[in-house]
Design an enzyme around this catalytic site. Structure first.
Site, PDB file in Angstrom:
ATOM      1  N   SER A   1      63.859 -26.436  -1.250  1.00 11.87           N
ATOM      2  CA  SER A   1      64.524 -27.717  -1.252  1.00 11.87           C
ATOM      3  C   SER A   1      65.755 -27.821  -2.097  1.00 11.87           C
ATOM      4  CB  SER A   1      63.521 -28.871  -1.544  1.00 11.87           C
ATOM      5  OG  SER A   1      62.534 -28.942  -0.581  1.00 11.87           O
TER       6      SER A   1
ATOM      7  N   SER B   1      58.152 -27.080  -7.932  1.00 12.64           N
ATOM      8  CA  SER B   1      56.905 -27.012  -8.550  1.00 12.64           C
ATOM      9  C   SER B   1      56.930 -25.677  -9.564  1.00 12.64           C
ATOM     10  CB  SER B   1      55.580 -26.769  -7.608  1.00 12.64           C
ATOM     11  OG  SER B   1      55.816 -28.115  -6.863  1.00 12.64           O
TER      12      SER B   1
ATOM     13  N   GLU C   1      50.822 -22.230   4.311  1.00  9.19           N
ATOM     14  CA  GLU C   1      50.590 -23.442   3.199  1.00  9.19           C
ATOM     15  C   GLU C   1      49.345 -23.973   3.538  1.00  9.19           C
ATOM     16  OE1 GLU C   1      54.407 -24.991   0.933  1.00  9.19           O
ATOM     17  OE2 GLU C   1      54.479 -25.709   2.917  1.00  9.19           O
TER      18      GLU C   1
END
Length: 385
Positions: free
Chosen positions: A122, A155, A239
């Site tokens: 992102s 993250s 995922e």
């Protein structure tokens, strides 16, 4: 359908329970990196890796065995994993798209719990619409790619040793064309800066990552130049699945906590609250059966999106429900002004605040519905610039 676990799975379950009980009793709150190394030494990293290219120091098991381990790990309330990006996302991607040298270099370190990874996808203006990313990677005369751009919502970037990222390697390329998948070392002072993003819960698990000519070696380009979109989409498809079932084990523990609170506070006597509690329980059971039904099914392109829609909304509603069950006490948190300890959030309040993002991160609900509409139902595609 037979969703039962076999004798081999149950034997693995007993082994996992025993191992987790012994090691968590010794140190119930271990340092994250030390815990990853302990998992690696126990052979618990990489259970789902395809052994066709070697085991790289870990052991492998069946799909149901992977579910058993994931469920027992969640049930034991073991520490949040720092190594899941490398184990669950990058390693299977290298097994599918990497070359022998890349697998030999990176997989053993992941299996031992020694190297941690983050994901650089992102960007500001390129979140759910990932194909509009602007980060560039230009090879210099040495054949080293110089990566420049900004990633966001990364993250564990503050913990990671490496980052796998998408960058635009073809000048003037558009959308998903001209993207490449690169492995970038994070220890590059002056070239990579990590800034924490403080969330409204007070935590800072996400980060902004600024890359200013960061180096990525040519041999760390995965899948060939310009093929990054295919590699990245294959990675994103990993995922869900086993991790979804483990997540649901954690959800069941959270729901049990809400039920206990409802009985203690008397909120369970309210018909509306009682109905919502029953609905949460029934929906969680439905999610579990759906996850088991689609486990290991690769041709169902809508399954990951359906799973994300189901659990995102469910967990958000659970957060709202726990606030309702707690009543006015939900607005208060632990504090001690006389000791200089200001107002803090307790675990339930933090969980509620974080749950507001459940329908956004990992692909917003709107994006998931668009995927289902276009790829599964065959509806006309949305107009794009």
């Amino acid at each position: 359908m037979d969703f039962a676990f076999g004798p081999q799975d149950e034997a693995l379950r007993e082994e996992a329970r025993d191992w987790l009980t012994r090691h968590l009793a010794t140190d119930p709150a271990p340092d994250g990196r030390a815990w990853e190394r302990r998992l690696g030494a126990g052979g618990w990293i990489g259970l789902g890796w395809d052994p066709a290219h070697g085991t790289y120091g870990n052991r492998t098991t069946t799909l149901t065995g992977q579910v058993v381990w994931a469920e027992e790990y969640a049930r034991a309330r073991a520490p949040a994993r720092l190594g899941h990006m490398g184990e669950q996302l990058l390693a299977p991607t290298l097994l599918a798209h990497g070359d022998a040298a890349q697998r030999t270099r990176f997989l053993p370190a992941i299996a031992r719990g020694e190297e941690l990874w983050c994901q650089g996808y992102s960007e500001p203006g390129a979140g759910s619409d990932l194909a509009s990313l602007r980060t560039r990677a230009v090879p210099d005369r040495r054949g080293v790619y110089r990566v420049t751009g900004q990633k966001i919502w990364t993250s564990l970037a503050h913990e990671a040793d490496w980052c796998f990222l998408l960058a635009r390697t073809t000048e003037d390329s558009h959308r998903h064309h001209g993207l490449s998948f690169l492995l970038v070392p994070m220890d590059q002072p002056g070239r990579i800066e990590v800034r924490p993003i403080r969330q409204m819960s007070g935590a800072a698990d996400f980060n902004e990552v600024f890359l200013d000519g960061a180096e990525a070696r040519a041999e760390h380009l995965v899948g060939g130049e310009g093929n990054g979109w295919k590699v990245a989409m294959d990675l994103l498809g990993r995922e869900r699945g086993v991790s979804t079932l483990a997540q649901q084990t954690g959800f069941a523990a959270e729901l049990s906590e809400v039920l206990r609170l409802a009985l203690e506070t008397g909120a369970a006597e309210d018909p509306v609250t009682r109905d919502r509690l029953v609905r949460q329980w029934a929906e969680l059971r439905t999610m579990r059966w759906n996850a088991l039904r689609t486990l290991g099914v690769t041709e169902d392109r809508g399954a990951p999106s359906v799973a994300k829609l189901l659990w995102g909304g469910w967990h958000q509603r659970l957060g709202e429900l726990v606030m309702r069950v707690r009543g006015p006490a939900a607005t208060l948190g632990p504090h001690d002004w006389s000791a200089g300890r200001p107002y803090e959030l307790d675990s339930l309040q933090s969980r509620f605040l974080f749950s507001r993002a459940d329908t956004i991160y990992g692909g917003s609900d709107e994006i998931q519905r668009t995927i289902i509409a276009e790829r599964v139902l065959g509806l006309p595609k949305e107009p794009r610039p």
